[in-house]
Design a protein around this motif. Structure first.
Motif, PDB file in Angstrom:
ATOM      1  N   ASN A  37       0.835  -1.196   0.000  1.00  7.38           N
ATOM      2  CA  ASN A  37       0.000   0.000   0.000  1.00  7.38           C
ATOM      3  C   ASN A  37       0.870   1.246   0.000  1.00  7.38           C
ATOM      4  O   ASN A  37       1.910   1.280   0.639  1.00  7.38           O
ATOM      5  N   HIS A  38       0.420   2.277  -0.693  1.00  4.82           N
ATOM      6  CA  HIS A  38       1.068   3.587  -0.657  1.00  4.82           C
ATOM      7  C   HIS A  38      -0.038   4.595  -0.356  1.00  4.82           C
ATOM      8  O   HIS A  38      -0.873   4.882  -1.222  1.00  4.82           O
ATOM      9  N   VAL A  39      -0.083   5.081   0.874  1.00  3.36           N
ATOM     10  CA  VAL A  39      -1.088   6.056   1.273  1.00  3.36           C
ATOM     11  C   VAL A  39      -0.372   7.227   1.938  1.00  3.36           C
ATOM     12  O   VAL A  39       0.377   7.035   2.888  1.00  3.36           O
ATOM     13  N   ARG A  68      -1.034  10.905   3.727  1.00  4.12           N
ATOM     14  CA  ARG A  68      -2.053  11.773   4.333  1.00  4.12           C
ATOM     15  C   ARG A  68      -1.431  13.124   4.679  1.00  4.12           C
ATOM     16  O   ARG A  68      -0.254  13.209   4.994  1.00  4.12           O
ATOM     17  N   ASN A  69      -2.253  14.158   4.632  1.00  2.00           N
ATOM     18  CA  ASN A  69      -1.764  15.489   4.994  1.00  2.00           C
ATOM     19  C   ASN A  69      -1.833  15.671   6.511  1.00  2.00           C
ATOM     20  O   ASN A  69      -2.216  14.751   7.238  1.00  2.00           O
ATOM     21  N   LEU A 129      -6.200  13.800   6.049  1.00  2.00           N
ATOM     22  CA  LEU A 129      -6.913  13.524   4.805  1.00  2.00           C
ATOM     23  C   LEU A 129      -5.975  12.858   3.798  1.00  2.00           C
ATOM     24  O   LEU A 129      -4.796  13.197   3.715  1.00  2.00           O
ATOM     25  N   THR A 130      -6.505  11.944   3.029  1.00  2.00           N
ATOM     26  CA  THR A 130      -5.708  11.209   2.049  1.00  2.00           C
ATOM     27  C   THR A 130      -5.366  12.115   0.865  1.00  2.00           C
ATOM     28  O   THR A 130      -6.249  12.685   0.243  1.00  2.00           O
ATOM     29  N   GLU A 131      -4.079  12.220   0.568  1.00  2.00           N
ATOM     30  CA  GLU A 131      -3.620  13.020  -0.571  1.00  2.00           C
ATOM     31  C   GLU A 131      -3.332  12.143  -1.784  1.00  2.00           C
ATOM     32  O   GLU A 131      -3.608  12.524  -2.900  1.00  2.00           O
ATOM     33  N   GLU A 132      -2.737  10.999  -1.554  1.00  2.00           N
ATOM     34  CA  GLU A 132      -2.506  10.039  -2.639  1.00  2.00           C
ATOM     35  C   GLU A 132      -2.589   8.641  -2.055  1.00  2.00           C
ATOM     36  O   GLU A 132      -2.148   8.398  -0.940  1.00  2.00           O
ATOM     37  N   ALA A 133      -3.196   7.747  -2.827  1.00  2.00           N
ATOM     38  CA  ALA A 133      -3.360   6.382  -2.339  1.00  2.00           C
ATOM     39  C   ALA A 133      -3.486   5.417  -3.512  1.00  2.00           C
ATOM     40  O   ALA A 133      -4.282   5.636  -4.423  1.00  2.00           O
ATOM     41  N   TYR A 143      -6.306   0.508  -2.985  1.00  2.00           N
ATOM     42  CA  TYR A 143      -5.527   0.413  -1.750  1.00  2.00           C
ATOM     43  C   TYR A 143      -6.425  -0.154  -0.663  1.00  2.00           C
ATOM     44  O   TYR A 143      -7.648  -0.126  -0.771  1.00  2.00           O
ATOM     45  N   VAL A 153      -7.300  -0.326   3.533  1.00  2.00           N
ATOM     46  CA  VAL A 153      -7.193   0.361   4.807  1.00  2.00           C
ATOM     47  C   VAL A 153      -7.704  -0.556   5.905  1.00  2.00           C
ATOM     48  O   VAL A 153      -8.777  -1.157   5.767  1.00  2.00           O
TER      49      VAL A 153
END
Length: 189
Positions: free
Chosen positions: A63-65, A67-68, A72-76, A109, A111
């Protein structure tokens, strides 16, 4: 005697509760993410906007997640190592050979749901992850952020199972046509 019986009943109830939680925690539910994906009208358009057309098998995935600061998810997505067994077209600066392993970003992805049992798999536009036991034909383009990462062109329009003779139930007519045209054009076995 009454105390022993209470201990046994409590222990059995606890064991069943833990077992039930562990079973529920091993399950993965799927949530589809709608996106404005790029769609190609013709195979030549798909090919002209790609850098690589290769075949091979997926190896390990991670997984590549990102978060800022607010969580909040910025890229996943999932980064899958892909072992190349055939190179059919390449505009890449670096030559790719049979046996090389490249990184492919798959548009899904997973979670962990935390204390709530189970996991959730988020998949863009109904994308189905590559299976390790199957061979695939991929039409790829480079990722804009990470130079060593490749992205599947058109989400589902650039990934084709070479082990299945039947059309994938999630595949549309155009995607099946693209696969047939690619297999014929590059004489892929």
């Amino acid at each position: 005697m009454k105390f022993k019986k209470t201990i046994i009943i409590t222990s059995v109830a606890l064991a069943l509760s833990i077992g039930g939680y562990m079973y529920a925690d091993s399950k993965t539910s799927v949530a589809e993410i709608d996106a404005m994906k790029v769609s190609y009208n013709t195979l030549s358009e798909l090919e002209s906007r790609s850098e690589l057309i290769i075949s091979g098998k997926p190896a390990e995935s991670v997984n590549h997640v990102v978060r800022n600061a607010d969580g909040l998810t910025e890229e996943a997505y999932t980064i899958t190592s892909f072992k190349v067994d055939g190179v059919y077209a390449s505009k890449a600066k670096k030559q790719l050979n049979q046996g090389d392993i490249i990184k492919v970003a798959e548009p899904f992805y997973i979670v962990d749901n935390g204390i709530k049992p189970g996991k959730t798999q988020f998949a863009i536009e109904g994308y189905e992850p590559m299976e390790k036991s199957k061979r695939y034909l991929l039409v790829l383009k480079p990722d804009l952020t990470y130079p060593d990462l490749n992205v599947i062109a058109g989400v589902t329009e650039g990934k084709y199972s070479l082990d299945e003779t039947e059309q994938n139930i999630h595949s549309d007519e155009k995607t099946a046509k693209f696969k047939d045209e690619l297999v014929k054009k590059y004489q892929i076995k």
